[in-house]
Design a protein around this motif. Sequence first.
Motif, mmCIF file in Angstrom:
data_model
loop_
_atom_site.group_PDB
_atom_site.id
_atom_site.type_symbol
_atom_site.label_atom_id
_atom_site.label_comp_id
_atom_site.label_asym_id
_atom_site.label_seq_id
_atom_site.Cartn_x
_atom_site.Cartn_y
_atom_site.Cartn_z
ATOM 1 N N GLN A 59 -1.778 36.557 40.484
ATOM 2 C CA GLN A 59 -1.342 35.653 39.425
ATOM 3 C C GLN A 59 0.096 35.196 39.642
ATOM 4 O O GLN A 59 0.422 34.030 39.430
ATOM 5 C CB GLN A 59 -1.477 36.323 38.054
ATOM 6 N N VAL A 60 0.959 36.104 40.074
ATOM 7 C CA VAL A 60 2.358 35.730 40.355
ATOM 8 C C VAL A 60 2.400 34.679 41.465
ATOM 9 O O VAL A 60 3.128 33.691 41.368
ATOM 10 C CB VAL A 60 3.195 36.976 40.730
ATOM 11 N N ILE A 61 1.609 34.889 42.501
ATOM 12 C CA ILE A 61 1.574 33.926 43.602
ATOM 13 C C ILE A 61 1.035 32.583 43.117
ATOM 14 O O ILE A 61 1.615 31.528 43.411
ATOM 15 C CB ILE A 61 0.717 34.468 44.769
ATOM 16 N N ALA A 62 -0.045 32.589 42.352
ATOM 17 C CA ALA A 62 -0.626 31.342 41.832
ATOM 18 C C ALA A 62 0.363 30.615 40.920
ATOM 19 O O ALA A 62 0.517 29.397 41.007
ATOM 20 C CB ALA A 62 -1.921 31.639 41.084
ATOM 21 N N SER A 63 1.055 31.348 40.069
ATOM 22 C CA SER A 63 2.037 30.739 39.164
ATOM 23 C C SER A 63 3.195 30.133 39.946
ATOM 24 O O SER A 63 3.665 29.035 39.625
ATOM 25 C CB SER A 63 2.567 31.777 38.178
ATOM 26 N N ALA A 64 3.646 30.833 40.964
ATOM 27 C CA ALA A 64 4.748 30.326 41.787
ATOM 28 C C ALA A 64 4.332 29.029 42.477
ATOM 29 O O ALA A 64 5.100 28.060 42.518
ATOM 30 C CB ALA A 64 5.150 31.379 42.817
ATOM 31 N N ARG A 65 3.116 28.998 42.993
ATOM 32 C CA ARG A 65 2.634 27.782 43.643
ATOM 33 C C ARG A 65 2.557 26.626 42.658
ATOM 34 O O ARG A 65 2.938 25.494 42.982
ATOM 35 C CB ARG A 65 1.266 28.040 44.266
ATOM 36 N N ARG A 66 2.073 26.892 41.457
ATOM 37 C CA ARG A 66 1.996 25.832 40.437
ATOM 38 C C ARG A 66 3.376 25.304 40.090
ATOM 39 O O ARG A 66 3.577 24.095 39.960
ATOM 40 C CB ARG A 66 1.308 26.347 39.178
ATOM 41 N N LEU A 67 4.342 26.197 39.928
ATOM 42 C CA LEU A 67 5.707 25.770 39.606
ATOM 43 C C LEU A 67 6.288 24.856 40.679
ATOM 44 O O LEU A 67 7.092 23.979 40.388
ATOM 45 C CB LEU A 67 6.627 26.978 39.422
ATOM 46 N N LEU A 68 5.870 25.067 41.913
ATOM 47 C CA LEU A 68 6.362 24.246 43.023
ATOM 48 C C LEU A 68 5.489 23.028 43.284
ATOM 49 O O LEU A 68 5.704 22.289 44.241
ATOM 50 C CB LEU A 68 6.468 25.101 44.292
ATOM 51 N N GLY A 69 4.489 22.813 42.418
ATOM 52 C CA GLY A 69 3.655 21.624 42.520
ATOM 53 C C GLY A 69 2.440 21.766 43.411
ATOM 54 O O GLY A 69 1.775 20.795 43.720
ATOM 55 N N ASP A 70 2.136 22.989 43.838
ATOM 56 C CA ASP A 70 0.969 23.229 44.674
ATOM 57 C C ASP A 70 -0.185 23.698 43.803
ATOM 58 O O ASP A 70 0.027 24.332 42.777
ATOM 59 C CB ASP A 70 1.297 24.296 45.724
ATOM 60 N N ARG A 71 -1.389 23.361 44.216
ATOM 61 C CA ARG A 71 -2.569 23.807 43.487
ATOM 62 C C ARG A 71 -3.143 25.039 44.186
ATOM 63 O O ARG A 71 -3.495 24.956 45.353
ATOM 64 C CB ARG A 71 -3.608 22.701 43.447
ATOM 65 N N PRO A 72 -3.238 26.180 43.491
ATOM 66 C CA PRO A 72 -3.740 27.409 44.117
ATOM 67 C C PRO A 72 -5.132 27.300 44.730
ATOM 68 O O PRO A 72 -5.468 28.088 45.573
ATOM 69 C CB PRO A 72 -3.723 28.425 42.967
ATOM 70 N N GLY A 73 -5.931 26.338 44.354
ATOM 71 C CA GLY A 73 -7.253 26.181 44.960
ATOM 72 C C GLY A 73 -7.209 25.581 46.347
ATOM 73 O O GLY A 73 -8.188 25.563 47.055
ATOM 74 N N THR A 74 -6.040 25.104 46.753
ATOM 75 C CA THR A 74 -5.887 24.480 48.060
ATOM 76 C C THR A 74 -5.942 25.555 49.134
ATOM 77 O O THR A 74 -5.272 26.573 49.041
ATOM 78 C CB THR A 74 -4.519 23.758 48.139
ATOM 79 N N ARG A 75 -6.722 25.291 50.171
ATOM 80 C CA ARG A 75 -6.850 26.268 51.262
ATOM 81 C C ARG A 75 -5.654 26.187 52.193
ATOM 82 O O ARG A 75 -5.075 25.123 52.390
ATOM 83 C CB ARG A 75 -8.114 26.022 52.058
ATOM 84 N N LEU A 76 -5.342 27.317 52.799
ATOM 85 C CA LEU A 76 -4.291 27.403 53.799
ATOM 86 C C LEU A 76 -4.683 26.610 55.024
ATOM 87 O O LEU A 76 -5.795 26.739 55.538
ATOM 88 C CB LEU A 76 -4.053 28.877 54.179
ATOM 89 N N ALA A 77 -3.776 25.762 55.495
ATOM 90 C CA ALA A 77 -4.047 25.009 56.702
ATOM 91 C C ALA A 77 -4.090 25.939 57.901
ATOM 92 O O ALA A 77 -3.269 26.832 58.032
ATOM 93 C CB ALA A 77 -2.957 23.949 56.897
ATOM 94 N N SER A 78 -5.073 25.732 58.793
ATOM 95 C CA SER A 78 -5.221 26.609 59.958
ATOM 96 C C SER A 78 -4.291 26.210 61.066
ATOM 97 O O SER A 78 -3.987 25.117 61.303
ATOM 98 C CB SER A 78 -6.641 26.567 60.464
#
Length: 78
Positions: A59-78
């Motif tokens: 949850q901390v990681i997801a919240s941090a990503r949201r605060l920075l404008g990233d959507r947690p559902g986005t997959r990591l680029a390979s």
Amino acid sequence: MQAEQADHDIFEILLRRTITESVIKGLDHGISGATDLVTLLQHYAWRARQEQLSPQTLQVIASARRLLGDRPGTRLAS
């Protein structure tokens, strides 16, 4: 076994604190390295799931990503 769990708990507490402090500093200083931080957080999210870290850490990681404008559902680029 209890010592291992205690070490794991301490690790997660420190990880959550580090993530929170990094995002707060980034927000306070105009988010110049936000792209790098988002990429790092995407990697942390992937690794946290692989290592089965606690829901609080995820949850901390997801919240941090949201605060920075990233959507947690986005997959990591390979």
